[in-house]
Design an enzyme around this catalytic site. Structure first.
Site, PDB file in Angstrom:
ATOM      1  N   LYS A 121     -13.041  -6.023  -1.934  1.00 42.84           N
ATOM      2  CA  LYS A 121     -11.711  -6.588  -1.750  1.00 42.84           C
ATOM      3  C   LYS A 121     -11.706  -8.093  -1.566  1.00 42.84           C
ATOM      4  O   LYS A 121     -12.604  -8.687  -0.999  1.00 42.84           O
ATOM      5  CB  LYS A 121     -11.054  -5.954  -0.519  1.00 42.84           C
ATOM      6  CG  LYS A 121     -10.713  -4.509  -0.710  1.00 42.84           C
ATOM      7  CD  LYS A 121      -9.349  -4.324  -1.337  1.00 42.84           C
ATOM      8  CE  LYS A 121      -8.302  -4.401  -0.258  1.00 42.84           C
ATOM      9  NZ  LYS A 121      -6.982  -4.544  -0.835  1.00 42.84           N
ATOM     10  N   GLU A 129       0.179 -14.044   2.703  1.00 37.78           N
ATOM     11  CA  GLU A 129       0.881 -13.002   3.467  1.00 37.78           C
ATOM     12  C   GLU A 129       1.319 -13.541   4.822  1.00 37.78           C
ATOM     13  O   GLU A 129       2.397 -13.200   5.322  1.00 37.78           O
ATOM     14  CB  GLU A 129      -0.030 -11.785   3.644  1.00 37.78           C
ATOM     15  CG  GLU A 129      -0.229 -11.026   2.346  1.00 37.78           C
ATOM     16  CD  GLU A 129      -1.391 -10.050   2.400  1.00 37.78           C
ATOM     17  OE1 GLU A 129      -1.438  -9.159   1.562  1.00 37.78           O
ATOM     18  OE2 GLU A 129      -2.276 -10.195   3.282  1.00 37.78           O
TER      19      GLU A 129
END
Ligand code: ARG
Length: 462
Positions: free
Chosen positions: A285, A292
């Site tokens: 990942k 965000e």
């Protein structure tokens, strides 16, 4: 000595004292407060309320306090732990330094106009710094737009592919938003930059302090025209937080766009390691936490805006202690906005466009259907009818699993006799882009013009 000794015989409850105290956070106003104190002392001297020697002693004391408090950790000393607020802190240090004369500084003043003047001074200077940070974010947009000045991406409405645009056009959209945000901040600053000192607790003061002179000394544009208003409204704080909320909303939208474009599904941009994080569990990942968090922190500033509006809405004139609650919202808004702008600029400096993938995506999925409809309009068909014809062609193309340029002229002619060989030119990506050549459109010419203008605004040389 507490600021209100005489009328009281009992002690303050310790839980209430802690509840009442604001020094923990309003210490951030100390330099602004000290500056206003110096000018207030001088005004008292000019009014003949204080002797020149007293003014001198007070000003010297204030300067010493300023030197003392820059020392790291000074304000955290345990002996100051019980301090009520920044204003009582200054008075207490002043009296320690120069003796009883220190108590004369509060003549013709209340903490109500004192806190208002300190907050306005502080905020005015903060807005100047924020403007510079906003400009840095704009600059980062311009630099990225310049790196990819000719590269297309798909444009979206409803997050469905709509028409091809230039990546630079997309970035310059946010440049415009930030330009308006800066304008808004500049307007807020004008209304912040007014002197409330001389309003006393609520009614004005018995002493002839020269308010215009104080305003000029502190760089204010003028003086407040009503003492009740001056000590009780916080619209300048709310307006600032509103402007900040607007900017956070814009940054949040940019963040959202970039998050989407960086997904495997879209894959238009790659975010650099410097602004991404990994997963503690999934080794593959790479997450856009920076973006965000910007999106998340917008919520926090919106919350402060709501809190402040709610704080003031039910207050009778004039000052009420509720107003002390304005500060943490204001300070946190400044911190959050500044950090979010900085991280935005950093993210923009760490983006790579996958030119080929973005280009393919810009071409695929019938983003040129509108151009084909416009083609028929140029051949004389009414737009509504052209829309209908192309709609049917798209449906047929979808059924055949083809793009529009993969259809033959004969196939197209089954839908309208107006089609000729030049239709294929009309739907080429380059022509689709070049066609949007009115001011504000996404044609390379228009975008180049806007980019040059933006660069000039930013002082970037060609
Ligand atoms: N700490 C107070 C505030 O931030 C200062 C003003 C206090 N005034 C008063 N009348 N108690 O609002």
């Amino acid at each position: 000595m507490s600021l209100w000794g005489g009328r009281f015989t009992g002690e303050t409850d310790e839980h209430f004292a802690a509840f009442n105290a604001s020094f923990r956070f309003d210490r951030r106003l100390i330099f602004a407060d000290l500056r206003a104190c110096v000018v207030h002392a001088a005004a008292l001297g000019r009014a003949g309320v204080l002797q020149p020697t007293e003014v001198e002693a007070i000003v010297e004391g204030l300067k010493k306090i300023e030197e003392m408090v820059v020392e790291p950790g000074f304000l955290d000393r345990p002996e100051f732990a019980a301090t009520e607020d920044v204003h009582s802190f200054i008075e207490a240090r002043l009296v320690e330094l120069i003796g009883q004369t220190g108590y004369k500084l509060h003549t013709a003043r209340s903490r109500n106009d004192q806190v208002a003047v300190a907050t306005r001074l502080f905020l005015r200077d903060e807005i100047e710094q924020i403007d510079a940070t906003m400009r840095d974010a704009q600059r980062a947009l311009v630099e990225l737009a310049e790196r990819y000045a000719d590269d297309p991406i798909p444009g979206y409405t409803h997050l469905q592919k709509a028409q091809p645009i230039l990546f630079a056009h997309f970035l310059l959209a946010y440049f415009q938003m930030l330009a308006r945000d800066r304008e808004r901040m500049a307007q807020v600053k004008k209304r912040v930059n007014v002197l409330p000192l001389g309003s006393g607790a609520l009614a004005g003061t018995n002493f002839p302090v020269d308010r215009e002179w104080m305003a000029a000394e502190l760089g204010f544009d003028g003086v407040t025209r009503n003492s009740l208003d001056a000590v009780s409204d916080r619209d300048y704080v709310i307006e600032f937080v509103n402007a900040a909320a607007m900017t956070m909303m814009h940054l949040s939208r940019l963040a959202e766009d970039l998050i989407i474009y960086s997904t495997q599904e879209f894959g238009f941009i790659k975010l650099g390691d410097a602004i991404s994080t990994g997963s503690s569990l999934m080794p593959q990942k790479k997450n856009p936490d920076s973006l965000e968090l910007i999106r998340g922190k917008a919520a926090r500033v919106f919350g402060h805006l709501t809190a402040l509006l709610t704080l003031v809405k039910g207050l009778p004139l004039a000052y009420n202690k509720d107003l002390q609650e304005d500060k943490e919202a204001l300070f946190d808004t400044i911190n959050t906005l500044t950090a979010s702008l900085r991280v935005t600029a950093t993210v923009l400096g760490n983006i790579e466009l996958d030119r080929e993938r973005a280009r393919q995506a810009a071409i695929a999925d019938y983003t040129n259907a509108t151009d084909l409809a416009d083609y028929l309009v140029r051949k004389g068909l009414e737009f509504r009818k052209a829309h209908e014809v192309i709609g049917r062609i798209v449906l047929s193309a979808i059924e055949q699993g083809k793009q529009l340029h993969e259809l033959t002229l004969t196939e197209c002619r089954q839908f309208s006799p107006l089609f000729e060989q030049d239709l294929f030119d009309a739907i080429r990506l380059e022509n689709s882009l070049a066609g949007k050549n009115q001011a504000g459109g996404t044609s390379p010419d228009q975008v180049k013009k806007e980019l040059a203008k933006a660069k000039a605004d930013m002082g970037i040389q060609d």
